[in-house]
Design a protein around this motif. Structure first.
Motif, PDB file in Angstrom:
ATOM      1  N   GLU A   1     -25.132  72.220   2.721  1.00 15.28           N
ATOM      2  CA  GLU A   1     -24.478  70.913   2.566  1.00 15.28           C
ATOM      3  C   GLU A   1     -23.925  70.465   3.909  1.00 15.28           C
ATOM      4  N   VAL A   2     -24.193  69.240   4.253  1.00 22.23           N
ATOM      5  CA  VAL A   2     -23.770  68.694   5.551  1.00 22.23           C
ATOM      6  C   VAL A   2     -22.252  68.478   5.522  1.00 22.23           C
ATOM      7  N   VAL A   3     -21.573  69.070   6.525  1.00 24.47           N
ATOM      8  CA  VAL A   3     -20.113  68.894   6.627  1.00 24.47           C
ATOM      9  C   VAL A   3     -19.731  68.077   7.840  1.00 24.47           C
ATOM     10  N   SER A   4     -20.605  68.047   8.852  1.00 23.11           N
ATOM     11  CA  SER A   4     -20.276  67.240  10.034  1.00 23.11           C
ATOM     12  C   SER A   4     -21.551  66.920  10.777  1.00 23.11           C
ATOM     13  N   VAL A   5     -21.588  65.682  11.353  1.00 26.30           N
ATOM     14  CA  VAL A   5     -22.699  65.224  12.193  1.00 26.30           C
ATOM     15  C   VAL A   5     -22.081  64.598  13.428  1.00 26.30           C
TER      16      VAL A   5
ATOM     17  N   MET B   1     -21.976  55.760  10.902  1.00 23.07           N
ATOM     18  CA  MET B   1     -23.033  55.922   9.922  1.00 23.07           C
ATOM     19  C   MET B   1     -23.320  57.375   9.613  1.00 23.07           C
ATOM     20  N   ALA B   2     -23.011  58.265  10.564  1.00 25.11           N
ATOM     21  CA  ALA B   2     -23.267  59.676  10.305  1.00 25.11           C
ATOM     22  C   ALA B   2     -22.432  60.193   9.153  1.00 25.11           C
ATOM     23  N   ALA B   3     -21.280  59.536   8.933  1.00 25.91           N
ATOM     24  CA  ALA B   3     -20.442  59.999   7.828  1.00 25.91           C
ATOM     25  C   ALA B   3     -21.066  59.722   6.476  1.00 25.91           C
ATOM     26  N   ASP B   4     -22.087  58.844   6.459  1.00 24.36           N
ATOM     27  CA  ASP B   4     -22.727  58.561   5.166  1.00 24.36           C
ATOM     28  C   ASP B   4     -23.502  59.763   4.637  1.00 24.36           C
ATOM     29  N   TRP B   5     -23.903  60.712   5.521  1.00 27.02           N
ATOM     30  CA  TRP B   5     -24.704  61.865   5.086  1.00 27.02           C
ATOM     31  C   TRP B   5     -23.858  63.087   4.765  1.00 27.02           C
ATOM     32  N   LEU B   6     -22.526  62.974   4.941  1.00 32.63           N
ATOM     33  CA  LEU B   6     -21.678  64.119   4.642  1.00 32.63           C
ATOM     34  C   LEU B   6     -21.751  64.436   3.149  1.00 32.63           C
ATOM     35  N   GLY B   7     -21.890  65.705   2.841  1.00 31.95           N
ATOM     36  CA  GLY B   7     -21.997  66.152   1.459  1.00 31.95           C
ATOM     37  C   GLY B   7     -23.433  66.207   0.929  1.00 31.95           C
ATOM     38  N   SER B   8     -24.388  65.722   1.715  1.00 28.66           N
ATOM     39  CA  SER B   8     -25.787  65.769   1.284  1.00 28.66           C
ATOM     40  C   SER B   8     -26.374  67.153   1.533  1.00 28.66           C
ATOM     41  N   SER B   9     -27.370  67.521   0.739  1.00 24.97           N
ATOM     42  CA  SER B   9     -28.076  68.809   0.890  1.00 24.97           C
ATOM     43  C   SER B   9     -29.326  68.591   1.736  1.00 24.97           C
ATOM     44  N   VAL B  10     -29.467  69.403   2.773  1.00 25.68           N
ATOM     45  CA  VAL B  10     -30.591  69.259   3.705  1.00 25.68           C
ATOM     46  C   VAL B  10     -31.250  70.621   3.910  1.00 25.68           C
ATOM     47  N   SER B  11     -32.461  70.563   4.427  1.00 23.77           N
ATOM     48  CA  SER B  11     -33.214  71.759   4.823  1.00 23.77           C
ATOM     49  C   SER B  11     -33.616  71.595   6.269  1.00 23.77           C
ATOM     50  N   ILE B  12     -33.244  72.584   7.108  1.00 19.80           N
ATOM     51  CA  ILE B  12     -33.487  72.515   8.548  1.00 19.80           C
ATOM     52  C   ILE B  12     -34.454  73.631   8.917  1.00 19.80           C
TER      53      ILE B  12
ATOM     54  N   LEU C   1     -36.312  68.443   9.846  1.00 20.18           N
ATOM     55  CA  LEU C   1     -35.139  68.292   8.983  1.00 20.18           C
ATOM     56  C   LEU C   1     -35.538  67.498   7.757  1.00 20.18           C
ATOM     57  N   LYS C   2     -35.229  68.046   6.587  1.00 19.36           N
ATOM     58  CA  LYS C   2     -35.554  67.389   5.327  1.00 19.36           C
ATOM     59  C   LYS C   2     -34.275  67.228   4.515  1.00 19.36           C
ATOM     60  N   ILE C   3     -34.099  66.034   4.002  1.00 17.55           N
ATOM     61  CA  ILE C   3     -32.932  65.740   3.170  1.00 17.55           C
ATOM     62  C   ILE C   3     -33.335  65.987   1.724  1.00 17.55           C
ATOM     63  N   LEU C   4     -32.707  66.983   1.103  1.00 14.84           N
ATOM     64  CA  LEU C   4     -33.058  67.359  -0.257  1.00 14.84           C
ATOM     65  C   LEU C   4     -32.281  66.560  -1.295  1.00 14.84           C
ATOM     66  N   ASP C   5     -31.007  66.283  -1.016  1.00 15.25           N
ATOM     67  CA  ASP C   5     -30.180  65.601  -2.025  1.00 15.25           C
ATOM     68  C   ASP C   5     -29.099  64.812  -1.305  1.00 15.25           C
ATOM     69  N   ILE C   6     -29.053  63.527  -1.616  1.00 15.36           N
ATOM     70  CA  ILE C   6     -28.021  62.680  -1.015  1.00 15.36           C
ATOM     71  C   ILE C   6     -26.728  62.811  -1.828  1.00 15.36           C
ATOM     72  N   ARG C   7     -25.631  62.654  -1.158  1.00 17.38           N
ATOM     73  CA  ARG C   7     -24.339  62.787  -1.825  1.00 17.38           C
ATOM     74  C   ARG C   7     -24.250  61.819  -2.996  1.00 17.38           C
ATOM     75  N   ASN C   8     -23.700  62.308  -4.097  1.00 15.48           N
ATOM     76  CA  ASN C   8     -23.562  61.557  -5.347  1.00 15.48           C
ATOM     77  C   ASN C   8     -24.927  61.192  -5.944  1.00 15.48           C
ATOM     78  N   GLY C   9     -25.973  61.996  -5.698  1.00 14.37           N
ATOM     79  CA  GLY C   9     -27.315  61.763  -6.269  1.00 14.37           C
ATOM     80  C   GLY C   9     -27.889  63.078  -6.737  1.00 14.37           C
ATOM     81  N   ASN C  10     -29.188  63.100  -7.138  1.00 13.59           N
ATOM     82  CA  ASN C  10     -29.872  64.319  -7.531  1.00 13.59           C
ATOM     83  C   ASN C  10     -31.302  64.247  -7.042  1.00 13.59           C
ATOM     84  N   ALA C  11     -32.060  65.310  -7.336  1.00  9.39           N
ATOM     85  CA  ALA C  11     -33.404  65.427  -6.765  1.00  9.39           C
ATOM     86  C   ALA C  11     -34.378  64.443  -7.368  1.00  9.39           C
TER      87      ALA C  11
END
Length: 478
Positions: A24-28, A1-12, A62-72
């Motif tokens: 951008e998340v590259v690995s979890v 399931m961690a691979a589902d967040w790859l490519g998402s924009s986050v704020s840590i 940790l805040k998820i700003l943008d999910i992969r293949n989505g926008n704000a």
């Protein structure tokens, strides 16, 4: 399931020491509890390294700003607190896409969809007379409270967060239609009727009445002078004076003034005490006229003022001698003029004895008076009773010298307006209560010689002291 967040924009958020990172998340890695960001930004500045790895123990939020293949605008975000691992939301989970009734939804509201302007970029819209952005940048921080608690999303309060109020803002306010509902004629008529009932003046007032409208420089109150009277006399004089504070001080006749002094002397206020008090008050006023503290300083002894004191063989002359003694004690050069007489009053003789001990100069002839102008002339020539002295040669010579000298004149205890006064004064000092003085007396001052209040009551005068904290006060013609 961690691979589902790859490519998402986050704020840590790593706390105040390490700061905030975005990327951008590259690995979890759930086993090592780490997360790696590509092209990271540290506190809004791009990092020099291409990739940064964070441990779960270093992550405060940790805040998820943008999910992969989505926008704000159509994406959700999740938040983790300190000490917890990154949150992974699987596909299809209700939290992956935010519901419309969530407090943090970022989708376009009903009002925004209707405010899109054709041909204009969707990034900007005019809303409520202001321009606002419809999309959030990747580096903007969202609020901490996101409505997620214990895995449940609270339903949105439509009364608080609803956009239903925006629907009515699209239409313009009809000013003309609402203004037509206001009947001005009826309202003004009702106001006029109310004013007539209350006795107020109507708009069409005659010219002899006060108008209802005033200019900016007009007083709306009736200009009636306020009279403060705390001294009343049984036999008022011909004039009335007032103090700086507006208190009325009536003048008294010479007979009432003499009766007041006689009663005061019977109760213990002897002539010697009155002479001493008059001398102190007159010398204090003279020192003020000569310059006061600006001139009488220890460093200014080389510019000692000169005062010419003109006295006669009567009580007024004795008052002047007492004044000259105090002036001489205050480093004033006093020249005392007093003609030689075979017989003088005891008060005059005793006053001369004390004056000669001060170093002052005494002359008996007008020829011995200075030819140059002096600083001040104190005139004590006139007497209330013995008017025959005005025919004496020494009196006329002294008066002529004073009038020819350019120095200002202070007249001490001058007689009333019914009696002559050969020397024209600039100031006059009256005792206790003023006599009706003539125009040649100049500006009138009043001094307190210490007569008790019960003495005033005994002669029929209602008296409250007008002096306040002073012993000499100016008077003005009422």
């Amino acid at each position: 399931m961690a691979a589902d967040w790859l490519g998402s924009s986050v704020s840590i958020n790593c706390g105040p020491t390490l700061g905030v990172y975005q990327g951008e998340v590259v690995s979890v890695d759930q086993s090592s509890q780490t997360i790696s960001l590509r092209q990271p930004f540290h506190n809004g500045v791009k990092c020099p390294v291409p990739e940064v790895t964070f441990s779960a123990i270093d992550i405060k939020e940790l805040k998820i700003l943008d999910i992969r293949n989505g926008n704000a605008r159509n994406s959700s975000f999740a938040t983790t607190k300190a000490g917890s691992a990154p949150v992974t939301v699987p596909k299809g989970d209700p939290r992956s896409v935010e519901k419309v009734n969530s407090p943090q939804h970022c989708t376009k509201s009903y009002g925004e969809r209707h405010l899109d302007i054709p041909g204009q970029p969707k990034g900007f819209r005019r809303r409520h007379n202001s321009w606002s952005s419809s999309s959030r940048g990747a580096n903007l921080v969202t609020p901490k409270k996101n409505g997620v608690k214990n895995g449940q999303i609270k339903p949105r309060d439509d009364e608080c967060f609803g956009d239903g109020t925006e629907d009515g803002l699209d239409t313009d306010f009809d000013f003309e239609g609402n203004l037509a509902l206001f009947d001005k004629a009826a309202v003004f008529s009702e106001i006029d009727i109310s004013e007539r009932r209350n006795g107020a003046r109507s708009r069409g007032t005659p010219q002899d009445q006060t108008p209802t409208r005033y200019r900016h420089d007009e007083n709306i109150l009736e200009a009636k002078p306020i009279v403060y009277r705390q001294i009343t006399v049984p036999q008022p004089g011909a004039k009335e004076y007032c103090t700086d504070s507006g208190l009325v001080v009536p003048s008294v006749s010479y007979e009432l003034h003499q009766r007041l002094l006689s009663v005061a002397e019977r109760h213990g206020l002897s002539l010697e005490r009155r002479l001493e008090m008059t001398g102190v008050c007159a010398s204090q006023m003279a020192l003020t006229l000569l310059g006061g503290p600006n001139r009488f300083t220890p460093k200014n002894l080389h510019q000692r003022p000169t005062v010419a004191l003109l006295c006669g063989p009567h009580v007024q002359g004795a008052q002047g001698i007492s004044c000259g003694r105090h002036l001489s004690n205050h480093e004033v050069e006093v020249i005392l003029f007093l003609p030689n007489f075979v017989k003088m009053l005891d008060s005059v003789t005793s006053g001369l004895t004390l004056f000669n001990k001060t170093g002052g100069k005494q002359v008996s002839s007008v020829k011995d008076l200075p030819d140059t102008p002096v600083d001040l002339i104190i005139s004590c020539l006139d007497c209330h009773e013995n008017t025959f002295l005005m025919d004496q040669p020494w009196y006329r010579a002294a008066a002529d010298w004073a009038n020819q000298n350019r120095a200002p004149v202070l007249s001490l205890d001058p007689p009333g307006s019914g009696k002559g006064q050969a020397v024209e004064a600039k100031w006059s000092l009256s005792l206790c209560l003023p006599l009706p003085l003539a125009e040649g007396a100049g500006r009138v001052y009043l001094c307190d010689i210490g007569i008790p209040r019960q003495v005033f009551q005994e002669v029929g005068i209602k008296y409250i002291s007008p002096f306040g904290c002073k012993f000499v006060i100016p008077l003005h013609s009422a």
